[in-house]
Design a protein around this motif. Sequence first.
Motif, mmCIF file in Angstrom:
data_model
loop_
_atom_site.group_PDB
_atom_site.id
_atom_site.type_symbol
_atom_site.label_atom_id
_atom_site.label_comp_id
_atom_site.label_asym_id
_atom_site.label_seq_id
_atom_site.Cartn_x
_atom_site.Cartn_y
_atom_site.Cartn_z
ATOM 1 N N THR A 39 12.539 6.999 4.220
ATOM 2 C CA THR A 39 13.827 7.079 3.517
ATOM 3 C C THR A 39 14.584 8.329 3.926
ATOM 4 O OG1 THR A 39 12.747 5.981 1.670
ATOM 5 C CG2 THR A 39 14.877 7.005 1.216
ATOM 6 N N GLU A 40 13.861 9.457 3.996
ATOM 7 C CA GLU A 40 14.545 10.693 4.397
ATOM 8 C C GLU A 40 14.966 10.613 5.866
ATOM 9 O OE1 GLU A 40 12.496 14.395 3.544
ATOM 10 O OE2 GLU A 40 14.212 15.581 4.249
ATOM 11 N N ARG B 23 18.122 8.764 6.016
ATOM 12 C CA ARG B 23 19.258 9.575 5.556
ATOM 13 C C ARG B 23 19.691 10.577 6.625
ATOM 14 N NH1 ARG B 23 19.359 14.208 3.002
ATOM 15 N NH2 ARG B 23 17.165 14.241 2.402
ATOM 16 N N LEU B 24 18.724 11.111 7.372
ATOM 17 C CA LEU B 24 19.038 12.094 8.414
ATOM 18 C C LEU B 24 19.569 11.448 9.691
ATOM 19 C CD1 LEU B 24 15.920 14.458 8.135
ATOM 20 C CD2 LEU B 24 18.253 14.895 7.333
#
Length: 261
Positions: free
Chosen positions: A172-173, A176-177
């Motif tokens: 998920t991160e 996002r990145l």
Amino acid sequence: MAYDNVVLEEVEAGIWRLTVNRPKSLNALNSATLDEIGAAAAEVGRDPGARVLLLTGSGEKAFVAGADISEMQAFTADEGHRFSMRAMAAFRTLETLPIPVIAVVRGYCLGGGLELAMACDWLLAGASAALGQPEVTLGVTPGFGGSQRLPRRIGTAMAMELILTGRRIDATEALRLGLVNHVHPDDRVMDEAIAMARDIAARGPIAVRLAKSLVVRGQDLDLDNACALESQAFGLSFSTEDQKEGMAAFLARRPAAFKGR
Ligand code: HXC
């Protein structure tokens, strides 16, 4: 060509898959595996019918858990340098393939594993993906291009944080990145990758290759020269049968049947 540490297969016409296959060590990259990745990428590059290469790791636990720590443990400085250059060469072969290369990442994608994935054009992640550059936790720097490709992908400050802390991020991160393009359930991600590869394979093959080269080459140029390169490539597209077919098909409201010439 026969390989011991990777599996290279044409899963369907034009769609190749390269699987790092050392599941007992979570697909850790030793010298032999690095050489085979370079050789297999070159083999795909020699196939004029190749449209897309998918790169993945075997087993459910890891894409690649890094460079092989058992091999590196007793390295001298010179051996470390040569090991790094060996990977750089193999990854450049992969990165400079004229066709799109997509990393399909499930589980651990650490150190040399993330560096390998970033030598691909983009990443698709399974929900279990765990990505990071943990080299500093082992007392070494990244050595397969991570300090250079990670900032280019996600910006200097966040790349610096991840490289200097060794912190692992989840899918998920990473999404996002912008480090991964999409996240799918683990048991779907390879099917999704093949579906995406099919879409690309149905496009004009010359246009796909030219467009990839524009994005890759343009990154190292100033905007004026990069745009000039695009104008040249656009003009060149009109010397292909594919352009005639693509535009005729659009106007006739039928699917295009590209021939790659
Ligand atoms: C060699 C590795 C390995 C690696 C895992 N293994 N990673 N072997 N090199 N990078 C082996 C383990 O030794 C073990 O072998 C088997 O794979 C399963 O791993 P476990 O640790 O038992 O699994 P688990 O407890 O689930 O932990 C998974 C893990 C952990 C969190 C991924 O294995 C781990 O932290 N690995 C190292 C990750 C890392 O630091 N990578 C960066 C490497 S440096 P046995 O025989 O005991 O079953 C790097 C630098 C690149 O990549 C540049 C160099 C120039």
